[in-house]
Write an enzyme that holds these catalytic residues in place. Sequence first.
Site, short mmCIF file in Angstrom:
data_model
loop_
_atom_site.label_atom_id
_atom_site.label_comp_id
_atom_site.label_asym_id
_atom_site.label_seq_id
_atom_site.Cartn_x
_atom_site.Cartn_y
_atom_site.Cartn_z
N GLU A 162 0.73 -1.17 0.27
CA GLU A 162 0.14 -0.06 -0.03
C GLU A 162 0.81 1.32 -0.01
O GLU A 162 0.82 1.89 0.90
CB GLU A 162 -0.69 -0.14 1.23
CG GLU A 162 -1.86 -1.03 1.28
CD GLU A 162 -2.71 -0.70 2.37
OE1 GLU A 162 -2.95 0.05 3.10
OE2 GLU A 162 -3.98 -1.71 2.61
N GLU A 360 -5.10 -8.72 0.83
CA GLU A 360 -5.65 -8.33 2.18
C GLU A 360 -7.15 -8.02 1.98
O GLU A 360 -7.62 -7.21 1.13
CB GLU A 360 -5.13 -7.12 2.97
CG GLU A 360 -3.85 -7.35 3.31
CD GLU A 360 -3.20 -6.13 4.20
OE1 GLU A 360 -4.06 -5.21 4.63
OE2 GLU A 360 -1.97 -5.86 4.03
C1 BGP Z 1 -4.18 -2.25 5.62
C2 BGP Z 1 -2.64 -2.25 6.22
C3 BGP Z 1 -2.45 -3.13 7.40
C4 BGP Z 1 -3.43 -3.22 8.36
C5 BGP Z 1 -5.01 -3.03 7.80
C6 BGP Z 1 -6.13 -2.60 8.56
O1 BGP Z 1 -4.16 -0.89 5.24
O2 BGP Z 1 -1.91 -2.70 5.17
O3 BGP Z 1 -1.18 -2.91 7.83
O4 BGP Z 1 -3.25 -2.48 9.48
O5 BGP Z 1 -4.93 -2.18 6.75
O6 BGP Z 1 -6.12 -1.38 8.86
P1 BGP Z 1 -6.15 -0.81 10.18
O7 BGP Z 1 -4.90 -1.33 10.88
O8 BGP Z 1 -5.82 0.70 9.87
O9 BGP Z 1 -7.39 -0.94 10.99
#
Ligand code: BGP
Length: 458
Positions: A162, A360
Site C-alpha cells: 500500500e 488483504e
Molecule cells: C491495511 C494495512 C495493514 C492493516 C490493515 C487494517 O491498510 O496494510 O497494515 O493495518 O489495513 O487497517 P487498520 O489497521 O488501519 O485498521
Amino acid sequence: MKYAFPDSFWWGSASSALQTEGAREGETTWDYWFAREPNRFHNGVGPQQTSTFYQHWKTDIQLLKQLNHNSFRTSISWARLIPDGIGEVNPEAVDFYNQVIDELNEQGITPFMTLFHFDMPMAMQEIGGWENRDVVDAYARYAQICFELFGDRVLHWFTFNEPIVPVEGGYLYDFHYPNVVDFKRAATVAYHTVLAHAQAVRAYRAGHYAGEIGIVLNLTPSYPRSQNPADVKAANVADLMFNRSFLDPVLRGEYPADLVALLKSYDQLPACKPEDGFLIAEGKIDLLGVNYYQPRRVKCRDSAVNPQAPFMPEWFFDSYEMPGRKMNPYRGWEIYEPGIYDILVNLRDNYGNPRCFISENGMGVENEQRFIENGQINDQYRIEFISEHLAWLHKGISEGCNCLGYHMWTFIDNWSWCNAYKNRYGFIQLDLATQKRTIKKSGEWFAATALNNSFDRE
Ligand code: BGP
C-alpha cells in the site's frame, strides 16, 4: 450453492513485521513518533507491544498450519535487517528471517514477502525519507540484499505494501509521521516510491532469481454519486490520484497522461530526471496483490475551494455518504462486497488481466470478548464478511479474471498503527495480558474452506 475455487488457489493471510514482531535494534519512524506523541496512539499503546511473533514464530507457524494456510505474507523489517538503513547487515535478523522462511516452507506454507510495509528506518527519515533520492538508492540496496539472502527460498516478493498510505498519512492527512500537509511533497514521495519499486524490480530481474516480483496496492474503486458528468469527473480524479497513481506505473510502465497534466496545471509535479521514464518502464510486475477493504464514493464539490487552503485532492471532489450504505462502525469503513469483483473486472478489461490475488481483506471489530461462547469468539459477522466477498471473487474468476488466491487480514490480532489494539482483525484471538492465542470461529471456518477449496452457502 457450492463455491469451488481453482486448483492451487492460495489460501492464507497477511501480516507485517512492525505489527507483529515486537521491538528491535533499529529505530523506525513509528518508535520515534510514539516516544514523542504517545497520545496519538489508541490507549497510548505503541509499536513495542505487538503480538510477539519474534518470540513465538515457531508455534505461530503451527497455528497457520492448523488454519490450513498454503501461503502466508509477512514483511521483512528494513530497520531490523539494516538498523541504520544503509550500513551493516544485522546477523541476528538474518537468522530470524531464515528460520521463519525455512519453517514456513517445511510446513508447506509458501512464504510471500513484502519489503516495505510502512516501516521507514528512522535513520533514513532523518535524511528526508522518500523525499530524498539517496533513500531510494538505499532501499534498492536493501532489496538486493534480501534477494541475495532469501531469494532461493522466497519465490513471491512484493516491493511495497500500500505505497499510497504513507503518502496520504505522512504528507496529506496527518495520520503518519512526519505529519506534513503538502501536496507537492506528497507527490514527490509517491514518485520516489515508484522509482524505488522499479529499482528493486530491475535488481530482481538482473539477479535472475527463481521467483516472481510484484507489489501490493490498496485499490479503492471510485463510485460517483450519480451519472451526472460533474460527479463522474470527480470520481475520475479520485481514481487517478488514489489508484492509478500506482496501478498504471506498475502494470503499464507509465503514468496516466491525465494525472500528469492535472498536476502540471497546478504546478504540483515532482522533479523528474530524463532517465526516470526508462526505469519506470522496467518496473512492470509479475504479480499484483490487491488489498480491498472499502470503496470510495465521491460527488462533485458543492462549494468553491478556499484559495488560501493547502492544495489537496479534495479540491476536485467531495466524499459522498450514500444513504443506506452498510458500515463497519468500528473502523468507519463501508462494507461493499461487489467492489472486489469490480476491481478484478477493471484489471481484466483495462490492464490486460494480470496475475493477481486478494492480498488483504478484513474486518476490524472492537471488544470482541463480548462474543465469547464456551471460551471461543463466535465471530459470525466475520464469516459472513469473508463468504460474501469470496462469492463476488468467485464470480470474477468464473468470468475469466486472473485471481489466484485470497489472503485475509490477519492471522492473529495485531497492533494496528494509530488504532493499536482497538479493532481486532485476526482469525486468532490474542490475549494481550498473557499472549495466549485462541482460534476464533472464523478461523475454523477458514480452515475448512481452505481444506475443501470450496464453501457452501445459500
Ligand atoms: C491495511 C494495512 C495493514 C492493516 C490493515 C487494517 O491498510 O496494510 O497494515 O493495518 O489495513 O487497517 P487498520 O489497521 O488501519 O485498521
